[in-house]
Design an enzyme around this catalytic site. Structure first.
Site, mmCIF file in Angstrom:
data_model
loop_
_atom_site.group_PDB
_atom_site.id
_atom_site.type_symbol
_atom_site.label_atom_id
_atom_site.label_comp_id
_atom_site.label_asym_id
_atom_site.label_seq_id
_atom_site.Cartn_x
_atom_site.Cartn_y
_atom_site.Cartn_z
ATOM 1 N N LYS A 113 0.698 -1.153 0.078
ATOM 2 C CA LYS A 113 -0.006 -0.024 0.061
ATOM 3 C C LYS A 113 0.805 1.170 -0.153
ATOM 4 C CE LYS A 113 -3.848 -2.338 -0.137
ATOM 5 N NZ LYS A 113 -3.253 -3.584 -0.551
HETATM 6 C C1 LIG Z 1 -9.496 -3.703 -2.011
HETATM 7 C C2 LIG Z 1 -8.593 -4.175 -0.732
HETATM 8 N N1 LIG Z 1 -9.474 -4.374 0.341
HETATM 9 C C3 LIG Z 1 -9.148 -5.324 1.230
HETATM 10 C C4 LIG Z 1 -7.776 -5.553 1.299
HETATM 11 C C5 LIG Z 1 -7.477 -6.434 2.554
HETATM 12 O O1 LIG Z 1 -6.318 -5.550 3.159
HETATM 13 P P1 LIG Z 1 -5.280 -6.340 4.174
HETATM 14 O O2 LIG Z 1 -4.316 -7.194 3.442
HETATM 15 O O3 LIG Z 1 -4.800 -5.153 4.892
HETATM 16 O O4 LIG Z 1 -6.258 -7.300 4.892
HETATM 17 C C6 LIG Z 1 -6.993 -5.348 0.150
HETATM 18 C C7 LIG Z 1 -5.771 -6.137 0.092
HETATM 19 O O5 LIG Z 1 -4.993 -5.806 -0.655
HETATM 20 C C8 LIG Z 1 -7.592 -4.616 -0.891
HETATM 21 O O6 LIG Z 1 -6.824 -4.638 -2.237
#
Ligand SMILES: Cc1ncc(COP(=O)(O)O)c(C=O)c1O
Length: 377
Positions: free
Chosen positions: A187
């Site tokens: 990110k």
């Molecule tokens: C659009 C979106 N939502 C949720 C997530 C989940 O994030 P996390 O990896 O912090 O759980 C991601 C992960 O890449 C994502 O791209």
């Protein structure tokens, strides 16, 4: 061999290393003073009243949905309307919070939920709407909030890609009852894993904090640093962000504006380098909106074999990504839901994420653009 140019290389500098080492040496690695500073900084930047730092965006979404008690019915399955263009763990979190994800179609130009499709997906069983601000571009929150208000349904924003974004002057993630950011490795600001829940609702913030901190009345930092006792006041999990992750994030937050300026420069350069190619570039956003510029996604013509393009680029040392193949076509969902979502299918078939991060140089953008042109020829 030359190092490949990949789509989301994480940033690292001496300040991050120094802060992580300081955290390690402090002897306090779990949620503590660094997490408190991170939460304060996220609140300051978004204008949200409350922030709870968590172990991932997935955990944050899961906890918010649990705190909202979306699973209240014993006779029927409750539903959450969301986007099929998303990472798999989001509908997973919906299901594990006790509801059925219902995928509504997206605008094939942006990959963001189409408000008409959202309106059409609402049923008497809908308990929440969960828009995903794909690539850092905010969904049409006027339209989505209007639908939600008409049906008295809460909105939980998946702002995983959208830290730093705003729409019509308001921070993305603050439109619904809660917004959730991801700080995972790829990110705009990144720990190994991490996330944050923001909300203006004090009760929701307390409920999420309790769920993330094991259901106990005092967090471990408060208990150990001030020798205070605790009570178990609810069922809870352990989804808190550790100080070690905050130590990685705080120095990046201090340079966030600089990072976003760099991303804007790379974005503009891609726009001009790719203008003459037979592809669709990311559409512009409204004047009063700020795009978080998380992913630079192009769309290839339908007749082009995307796997072949990716393979040819990879042979030249350039890694690309797909964000995302539509979830309703994945084996787990395909059979049970079986609906056709032409916008999501078109977007999912044609989208390609190019290398894009603060580690990418202007020379890299030129190399990627040339490689894409050759792969398309
Ligand atoms: C659009 C979106 N939502 C949720 C997530 C989940 O994030 P996390 O990896 O912090 O759980 C991601 C992960 O890449 C994502 O791209």
């Amino acid at each position: 061999m030359k190092e490949p140019i990949v789509f989301g290389a994480p940033y690292l500098d001496d300040d991050m290393i120094a802060e992580v080492v300081a955290c390690l040496r402090s002897g306090w690695w779990q949620a503590g003073p660094r997490v408190e500073r991170l939460e304060a900084e996220v609140k300051r930047r978004t204008g949200a009243k409350h922030c709870v730092a968590v172990s991932s965006a997935t955990a944050g979404i899961h906890l918010v949905l649990m705190a909202l008690k979306i699973d209240q019915s014993t006779e029927r399955v409750d539903e959450v309307v969301t986007s099929p263009i998303c990472w798999a763990s989001v509908p997973g979190a919906i299901e594990l919070a006790g509801a059925q994800p219902v995928f509504a179609d997206v605008d094939p130009r942006t990959g963001n939920l189409d408000p008409h499709a959202v309106a059409g997906a609402i049923t008497p069983h809908t308990r929440a709407i969960l828009p995903v601000h794909l690539a850092g571009r905010t969904c049409d929150m006027d339209a989505i909030m209007e639908i939600a208000q008409r049906h008295s349904i809460p909105v939980v924003e998946d702002a995983s890609h959208a830290f730093g974004a705003s729409w019509k002057g308001r921070a993305t993630g603050t439109f619904g009852v809660a917004g959730v950011f991801s700080f995972n490795r790829a990110k705009n600001i990144a720990a190994a894993e991490g996330g944050a829940v923001i909300t203006n609702d004090e009760h929701l913030a307390s409920a999420v904090r309790l769920l993330a901190h094991g259901g106990v009345s005092r967090g471990s930092w408060e208990r150990f640093s001030f020798a205070r006792d605790y009570e178990v006041v609810s069922a809870g999990l352990n989804c808190k962000m550790p100080d070690l992750a905050a130590a990685m994030l705080l120095p990046q937050l201090a340079r966030f504006e600089e990072f976003q300026t760099k991303r804007a420069t790379l974005w503009t350069l891609y726009d001009s380098m790719l203008r003459h190619l037979p592809i669709s570039q990311p559409p512009r956003w409204g004047e009063r909106s700020v795009h978080a510029m998380h992913l630079y996604q192009v769309r290839l013509p339908a007749a082009i074999d995307r796997d072949q393009v990716r393979a040819r680029m990879w042979e030249g040392g350039i890694g690309t990504g797909i964000h995302y193949r539509p979830l309703h076509q994945e084996p787990y969902y395909g059979n049970s839901l079986g609906s056709s979502l032409p916008g999501a299918e078109e977007f999912g078939r044609t989208t390609l994420s190019l290398p894009f991060s603060v580690r990418v140089t202007e020379a890299d953008v030129l190399a990627v653009s040339q490689a894409l042109e050759e792969a398309l020829s």
